[in-house]
Structures are given as structure tokens and as C-alpha cells.
Design a protein around this motif. Structure first.
Motif, PDB file in Angstrom:
ATOM      1  N   ARG A 263       0.806  -1.209   0.000  1.00 14.95           N
ATOM      2  CA  ARG A 263       0.000   0.000   0.000  1.00 14.95           C
ATOM      3  C   ARG A 263       0.849   1.275   0.000  1.00 14.95           C
ATOM      4  NH1 ARG A 263      -2.789  -1.042   4.286  1.00 14.95           N
ATOM      5  NH2 ARG A 263      -1.524   0.206   5.707  1.00 14.95           N
ATOM      6  N   GLU A 264       1.932   1.269   0.756  1.00 16.25           N
ATOM      7  CA  GLU A 264       2.805   2.443   0.820  1.00 16.25           C
ATOM      8  C   GLU A 264       4.031   2.272  -0.073  1.00 16.25           C
ATOM      9  OE1 GLU A 264       3.717   3.265   4.897  1.00 16.25           O
ATOM     10  OE2 GLU A 264       1.708   4.043   5.330  1.00 16.25           O
ATOM     11  N   GLY A 265       3.924   1.424  -1.080  1.00 14.59           N
ATOM     12  CA  GLY A 265       5.053   1.182  -1.977  1.00 14.59           C
ATOM     13  C   GLY A 265       5.511   2.437  -2.695  1.00 14.59           C
ATOM     14  N   TRP A 266       4.605   3.371  -2.948  1.00 20.38           N
ATOM     15  CA  TRP A 266       4.957   4.589  -3.671  1.00 20.38           C
ATOM     16  C   TRP A 266       5.995   5.417  -2.913  1.00 20.38           C
ATOM     17  CZ3 TRP A 266       3.690   9.379  -1.439  1.00 20.38           C
ATOM     18  CH2 TRP A 266       2.827   9.328  -0.344  1.00 20.38           C
ATOM     19  N   THR A 267       6.109   5.203  -1.594  1.00 18.48           N
ATOM     20  CA  THR A 267       7.072   5.973  -0.795  1.00 18.48           C
ATOM     21  C   THR A 267       8.491   5.407  -0.876  1.00 18.48           C
ATOM     22  OG1 THR A 267       6.690   4.693   1.234  1.00 18.48           O
ATOM     23  CG2 THR A 267       5.229   6.571   0.811  1.00 18.48           C
ATOM     24  N   VAL A 268       8.635   4.132  -1.285  1.00 23.47           N
ATOM     25  CA  VAL A 268       9.962   3.499  -1.404  1.00 23.47           C
ATOM     26  C   VAL A 268      10.075   2.817  -2.759  1.00 23.47           C
ATOM     27  CG1 VAL A 268      10.394   3.200   1.060  1.00 23.47           C
ATOM     28  CG2 VAL A 268       9.059   1.477  -0.171  1.00 23.47           C
ATOM     29  N   ALA A 269       9.457   3.398  -3.777  1.00 24.91           N
ATOM     30  CA  ALA A 269       9.412   2.771  -5.097  1.00 24.91           C
ATOM     31  C   ALA A 269      10.798   2.575  -5.686  1.00 24.91           C
ATOM     32  CB  ALA A 269       8.554   3.610  -6.042  1.00 24.91           C
ATOM     33  N   ASP A 270      11.733   3.496  -5.412  1.00 23.51           N
ATOM     34  CA  ASP A 270      13.085   3.367  -5.964  1.00 23.51           C
ATOM     35  C   ASP A 270      13.792   2.134  -5.421  1.00 23.51           C
ATOM     36  OD1 ASP A 270      13.047   4.461  -3.447  1.00 23.51           O
ATOM     37  OD2 ASP A 270      14.679   5.881  -3.811  1.00 23.51           O
ATOM     38  N   GLU A 271      13.654   1.857  -4.119  1.00 18.72           N
ATOM     39  CA  GLU A 271      14.286   0.676  -3.526  1.00 18.72           C
ATOM     40  C   GLU A 271      13.635  -0.611  -4.039  1.00 18.72           C
ATOM     41  OE1 GLU A 271      16.853   0.211  -1.585  1.00 18.72           O
ATOM     42  OE2 GLU A 271      17.379   2.323  -1.370  1.00 18.72           O
ATOM     43  N   GLY A 273      12.224  -0.992  -6.903  1.00 21.72           N
ATOM     44  CA  GLY A 273      12.645  -1.153  -8.291  1.00 21.72           C
ATOM     45  C   GLY A 273      14.036  -1.762  -8.380  1.00 21.72           C
ATOM     46  N   ARG A 274      14.954  -1.314  -7.520  1.00 18.65           N
ATOM     47  CA  ARG A 274      16.315  -1.877  -7.530  1.00 18.65           C
ATOM     48  C   ARG A 274      16.312  -3.343  -7.115  1.00 18.65           C
ATOM     49  NH1 ARG A 274      17.916   3.521  -6.196  1.00 18.65           N
ATOM     50  NH2 ARG A 274      17.371   3.265  -3.990  1.00 18.65           N
ATOM     51  N   ALA A 275      15.326  -3.739  -6.303  1.00 18.47           N
ATOM     52  CA  ALA A 275      15.247  -5.133  -5.856  1.00 18.47           C
ATOM     53  C   ALA A 275      14.573  -6.033  -6.888  1.00 18.47           C
ATOM     54  CB  ALA A 275      14.491  -5.207  -4.536  1.00 18.47           C
ATOM     55  N   GLU A 302      -2.084   6.938  -7.041  1.00 17.62           N
ATOM     56  CA  GLU A 302      -0.928   6.921  -7.935  1.00 17.62           C
ATOM     57  C   GLU A 302       0.082   5.841  -7.560  1.00 17.62           C
ATOM     58  OE1 GLU A 302       0.694  10.823  -7.833  1.00 17.62           O
ATOM     59  OE2 GLU A 302      -0.981  11.735  -8.919  1.00 17.62           O
ATOM     60  N   ASN A 303      -0.254   4.977  -6.631  1.00 19.37           N
ATOM     61  CA  ASN A 303       0.676   3.954  -6.163  1.00 19.37           C
ATOM     62  C   ASN A 303       1.174   3.079  -7.303  1.00 19.37           C
ATOM     63  OD1 ASN A 303       2.151   2.329  -4.364  1.00 19.37           O
ATOM     64  ND2 ASN A 303       0.393   1.008  -3.960  1.00 19.37           N
ATOM     65  N   ALA A 304       0.242   2.508  -8.081  1.00 13.90           N
ATOM     66  CA  ALA A 304       0.630   1.621  -9.186  1.00 13.90           C
ATOM     67  C   ALA A 304       1.483   2.363 -10.202  1.00 13.90           C
ATOM     68  CB  ALA A 304      -0.614   1.040  -9.850  1.00 13.90           C
ATOM     69  N   SER A 305       1.100   3.590 -10.519  1.00 11.03           N
ATOM     70  CA  SER A 305       1.846   4.383 -11.505  1.00 11.03           C
ATOM     71  C   SER A 305       3.261   4.673 -11.026  1.00 11.03           C
ATOM     72  CB  SER A 305       1.092   5.690 -11.777  1.00 11.03           C
ATOM     73  OG  SER A 305       1.847   6.549 -12.595  1.00 11.03           O
ATOM     74  N   THR A 306       3.402   5.082  -9.765  1.00  8.71           N
ATOM     75  CA  THR A 306       4.729   5.401  -9.224  1.00  8.71           C
ATOM     76  C   THR A 306       5.626   4.164  -9.187  1.00  8.71           C
ATOM     77  OG1 THR A 306       3.743   7.146  -7.869  1.00  8.71           O
ATOM     78  CG2 THR A 306       5.945   6.406  -7.257  1.00  8.71           C
ATOM     79  N   LEU A 307       5.073   3.052  -8.758  1.00  2.85           N
ATOM     80  CA  LEU A 307       5.850   1.809  -8.731  1.00  2.85           C
ATOM     81  C   LEU A 307       6.310   1.437 -10.143  1.00  2.85           C
ATOM     82  CD1 LEU A 307       3.639  -0.221  -6.234  1.00  2.85           C
ATOM     83  CD2 LEU A 307       6.001   0.509  -5.827  1.00  2.85           C
ATOM     84  N   LYS A 309       6.791   3.342 -12.750  1.00  2.00           N
ATOM     85  CA  LYS A 309       7.800   4.269 -13.260  1.00  2.00           C
ATOM     86  C   LYS A 309       9.189   3.979 -12.693  1.00  2.00           C
ATOM     87  CE  LYS A 309       4.529   8.035 -14.057  1.00  2.00           C
ATOM     88  NZ  LYS A 309       4.032   9.361 -13.598  1.00  2.00           N
ATOM     89  N   HIS A 310       9.252   3.296 -11.550  1.00  5.60           N
ATOM     90  CA  HIS A 310      10.547   2.948 -10.936  1.00  5.60           C
ATOM     91  C   HIS A 310      10.956   1.506 -11.231  1.00  5.60           C
ATOM     92  CE1 HIS A 310       9.742   6.643  -8.662  1.00  5.60           C
ATOM     93  NE2 HIS A 310      11.043   6.680  -8.434  1.00  5.60           N
ATOM     94  N   GLY A 311      10.298   0.879 -12.218  1.00  3.11           N
ATOM     95  CA  GLY A 311      10.729  -0.452 -12.654  1.00  3.11           C
ATOM     96  C   GLY A 311      10.109  -1.610 -11.922  1.00  3.11           C
TER      97      GLY A 311
END
Length: 497
Positions: A263-271, A273-275, A302-307, A309-311
Motif C-alpha cells: 500500500r505504501e510502496g509509492w514511498t519506497v518505489a526506488d528501492e 525497483g532496484r530489488a 498513484e501507487n501503481a503508476s509510481t511503482l 515508473k521505478h521499474g
């Protein structure tokens, strides 16, 4: 349009009729019968006749970005054999005219309950005539997860139901359970140490045949399979802290996690994505931020969209994993495409929204080599719709599983009365010839006085500035009265002046 099931198409002449007929043959004729003319063999050949289905004239959406309009899709023995514009349709094929309709890969529900009418082993207790299965097919779902098994909704059949019996391995890794976190880390560390020792042994034994293979004693087999890439671990996590620690654990040990909830993936989407994570999200989830915390948090459309965009690969699921008939709740499996539409509303690209309920879902389950997209050689799990799959007004007209039509909207009682599918699409002239009424918005055509003459259509006057003589243009709605036409010209000329 009448469509036959595979069982009806396979019905062949009983072999006993052929044997009875042979008793009346003359002895001289019987003497000339060879093994090639054996009636039993002929019946067997007829029974093994290849099953071919052709969907003709539809708009094919492959699920990978390709769109082919007015194309043909050919299915042989349950597999996609060909699709495109120059497809040869055999004479013995079952042909379905899908002109004006769209063809998509069947949808995949990564979690479900009640679709198979059983809670045990699907091979032994499935109900192939379960009402919920029919409703799921009406929603476009052709494959679903029941427990830990990936199974197809083969309505009326029990053979070939289960595609995979081990979709993923669940791991518990949360700040609320530090002992569980420690166990997961130790299991992964032990498996990683064993893999390094095993690789070193493989190199050493090339020069030293007496080298001793490392022992598997004490090595967690689940963790070993995860690190070898044989299975993917699935975590249930929503909070930012848990998500961040899962991402860091995955990067440390080199596996790609599946995170349910996120649910809060949009706040750590970059990490994430790297994983190389995959997030299973419900776009309509609403949870406010904890105001006692200074950090970002809570749900976001925007959670799905943000995730994405970070791969992060995104898979969409509804809030409820079953079929609900207790009211218009709109958040059960019947509304899986609507849920994907909400992700698109939050900024997810339309193609990614389609993939979130098809190929990405198949990848999470490890069955993308068979289903999830329209590609040559894949299982013919398809749906035919009367519009954009992600539009809330669209209906599934047919659902096809392994090349067999298992759902027909017109043959079921649930939605057949809503916008019934026309048997044929006739042009206006053909409608009049057949006695069928033309639609209300169809243009009127005045009949000619003589049967051999074309309808007379007057040319209206188009007003132009500067007082110049107007030019004529064709308009079928203009009056045929010459005097009225003259008056119209004079009036138009005066206005122009």
C-alpha cells in the motif's frame, strides 16, 4: 450463431454400425478388403480429427502492445497456431465471425476462492458447473489461483485443470515479528553459504576427484530454491518500514520478491525497483496516513503508476478475491478490469494496466510461457469483448480456454438480456431486403419512381461571402421539389448579398 462444444464436434459414427454393415458384404468383396480399408481404423481416424477454431475479422490485442485490426486468429488443438492478415483457414475449421469485436488474452486472477466449488485437491473435488466459475468467465477470467494451485476455468471439464501446483513460497518478514525476521535471514544466509561452497566444490573436483561435496544438512530447502531462482518468495506487507526492509533483504541475497498489498510502496518505489520486485496492488485501497509520523505514508491512487515508473512490475487484484452477489459492491473478481482501470486513472499507462491482469500476473505465477499473451504456440486462452476491455460498459461475448468455447454470453442467463449480440451485422440496404428494421439514426433513402432508376437526390446551395453564386454539393436530405429548390436558391442569394 450456433457454436458447438468440443464434445459435440468429436462425435463420430459408432464403430458397431460399420461392423454390422460389413456382415452384408459379398464374400468376393470381402476378399478384396485390405488392412487400409478397416472400418475400425477409419472410425478411429475420424475420431482423432484435428480440432481447429478460427476467429475471423476481430481486432486482436496481443497484450504485449501489438494491435491487429480486422485480423484472423487460428487455433489448432488448443494452441494459438497463427494470427494476422494472411491466415489460411481450413475448410473443416469452426469459424466464428467476430467482426467489430476485440480479442484479448484471458485474464488471470492471482488470488481467488469459490471459483472451483471446492476447498481441497482440485483434481479430486472441483465442480466444473459451479455458478461462480461461469460468472468469473463472464468477467474474462480464464485462469485463477486456488490455494497454491494455478488452475484454468475449464467449464464442464476436469481434465487438464491444474497448470501449476506451486505458484510461490510465502515468507513472513515484518517488524512486528523480529524472531521471524531473524529466522528468514539465517535460512537465507545458510543457503547462500551452501551455494558458494557447492560452486567451489564443482571447480575443485575438476582437478581433485577426491574433493568432498558439501553437506546439505541444516540447509533450509525453501531458502535454497529461492536463491537458485526456482521459486519466488511472496511477502505480505503494506507499511513503508516493512517494504524497505524487504527490498534491502532482496538486494542483499539477490532474489526478486513478490509483495502482496504494497500500500505504501509509492514511498519506497526506488528501492523496490532496484530489488526487482513485483507488487500485487489494489488501486482502490484507501488508508489515511498516520498523522503521528512525519514521513510520507498512507494509500495513493498513484501507487501503481509510481511503482511502475521505478521499474516495479505491477499486478492488479480487487479487494475481494471471490464472487459477490450480495449487492453491488463492485470490488470483487467480477470487476477485475475495473480495478485495472482505476490504476490507469492514477497514471498507469493503459498497456501496463492490461498487462497487470494478463502477462504480469502469469509471470508472478511462473506460467507466462503458456498463458498471459497472444503468441504463437501458447495456450489458446482468449476472450472476445464488444469494446475496450478496461471500460466498465464492456461485456465479454465469448471466453475460450484451451481452444474450446466455455462461455457464450447469449447462452447464459446472467447478461444475455443486456445489449443482446446481433446474429449478423447487415448493411442498411441488406436490412431492407431481409425485412429487418433499420436503426433510428440510419440515413433515409428516397426510392426512385422507376425500379431501374437511381434515387433522385437534390443538390443544396451553400452560401458564400461576397455575393457570388453558390456552389452545389450533394445532400440526400434536400427536397426534390424543383420550385422549392428555386426558392431556396433565391433566398440564399439574397442572404449572400
Amino acid at each position: 450463431m450456433h457454436l458447438r462444444t468440443n464434445q459435440q464436434r468429436r462425435t463420430s459414427r459408432p464403430t458397431w454400425l460399420l461392423m454390422a454393415a460389413s456382415l452384408f458384404l459379398a464374400p468376393a468383396v470381402m476378399a478384396n478388403v485390405t488392412l487400409d480399408d478397416d472400418p475400425a481404423e477409419e472410425a478411429e481416424v475420424e475420431e482423432d480429427k484435428e480440432e481447429i477454431l478460427a476467429l475471423v475479422g476481430g481486432e486482436i490485442h496481443t497484450g504485449l502492445g501489438g494491435v491487429l485490426r480486422d485480423a484472423t486468429l487460428l487455433v489448432r488443438e488448443g494452441k494459438i497456431a497463427a494470427f494476422g492478415y494472411d491466415v489460411d483457414v481450413p475448410e473443416d475449421a469452426e469459424v466464428v465471425d467476430v467482426s467489430g469485436l476485440r480479442i484479448y488474452p484471458g485474464l488471470i486472477a492471482v488470488g481467488s476462492f469459490g471459483l472451483f466449488g471446492s476447498s481441497g485437491n482440485l483434481d479430486d473435488s472441483v465442480d466444473p458447473y459451479n455458478q461462480n466459475m461461469t460468472l468469473a468467465l463472464a468477467a474474462g477470467i480464464t485462469t485463477a489461483v486456488d490455494g497454491n494451485s494455478v488452475a484454468k476455468l475449464k467449464r464442464g471439464h476436469v481434465d487438464g485443470l491444474v497448470v501449476s501446483s506451486s505458484a510461490f513460497e510465502s515468507l513472513s518478514y515484518s517488524n512486528g515479528n523480529p524472531q521471524g525476521q531473524l529466522k528468514v535471514e539465517n535460512d537465507l544466509k545458510g543457503a547462500a553459504d551452501y551455494i558458494r561452497a557447492y560452486r567451489a566444490w564443482e571447480q575443485e573436483k575438476k582437478s581433485n576427484k577426491e574433493a568432498k561435496e558439501p553437506s546439505k544438512k541444516g540447509v533450509d530447502q525453501k531458502a535454497l530454491r529461492i536463491l537458485r531462482g526456482e521459486i519466488r518468495p511472496r511477502f505480505n506487507a503494506d507499511e513503508r518500514t516493512d517494504l524497505l526492509e524487504i527490498a534491502q533483504l532482496a538486494q542483499r541475497f539477490g532474489f526478486r520478491p513478490i509483495i502482496n498489498g504494497c500500500r505504501e510502496g509509492w514511498t519506497v518505489a526506488d528501492e523496490l525497483g532496484r530489488a526487482g520486485a513485483t507488487a500485487i496492488v489494489t488501486p482502490r485501497t484507501r488508508r489515511p496516513k498516520d498523522e503521528s509520523l512525519l514521513r510520507e505514508g498512507g494509500s495513493s491512487i498513484e501507487n501503481a503508476s509510481t511503482l511502475y515508473k521505478h521499474g516495479v512490475n505491477v499486478v492488479v487484484v480487487p479487494a475481494s478475491r471471490g464472487i459477490s452477489l450480495g449487492g453491488i459492491v463492485g470490488q470483487d473478481l467480477l470487476h477485475l478490469p475495473v480495478e485495472a482501470g482505476f490504476a490507469i486513472r492514477g497514471g498507469l499507462p493503459e498497456l501496463a494496466g492490461l498487462r497487470s491482469i494478463t502477462i504480469e500476473a502469469a509471470r508472478v505465477l511462473g506460467v507466462d510461457y503458456r498463458i498471459g499473451s497472444i503468441e504463437l504456440g501458447k495456450d489458446a486462452d482468449l476472450i472476445v469483448t464488444d469494446g475496450d476491455l478496461l471500460h466498465y460498459q464492456t461485456f465479454v461475448q465469448w471466453a475460450i480456454v484451451d481452444g474450446e468455447i466455455v462461455y457464450d454470453k447469449q447462452a447464459e442467463m446472467f447478461f444475455a438480456h443486456i445489449r443482446p449480440r446481433p446474429e449478423t451485422a447487415l448493411a442498411p440496404a441488406e436490412r431492407m431486403d431481409s425485412g429487418e428494421e433499420a436503426p433510428a439514426d440510419a440515413p433515409e433513402v428516397e426510392p426512385a419512381e422507376d425500379a431501374g432508376e437511381e434515387p433522385v437526390i437534390e443538390e443544396p446551395v451553400i452560401e458564400e461571402s461576397g455575393g457570388e453564386e453558390p456552389e452545389a454539393n450533394e445532400d440526400p436530405e434536400e427536397s426534390e421539389d424543383p420550385e422549392e429548390s428555386e426558392n431556396t436558391e433565391q433566398t440564399a442569394g439574397s442572404s449572400g448579398a
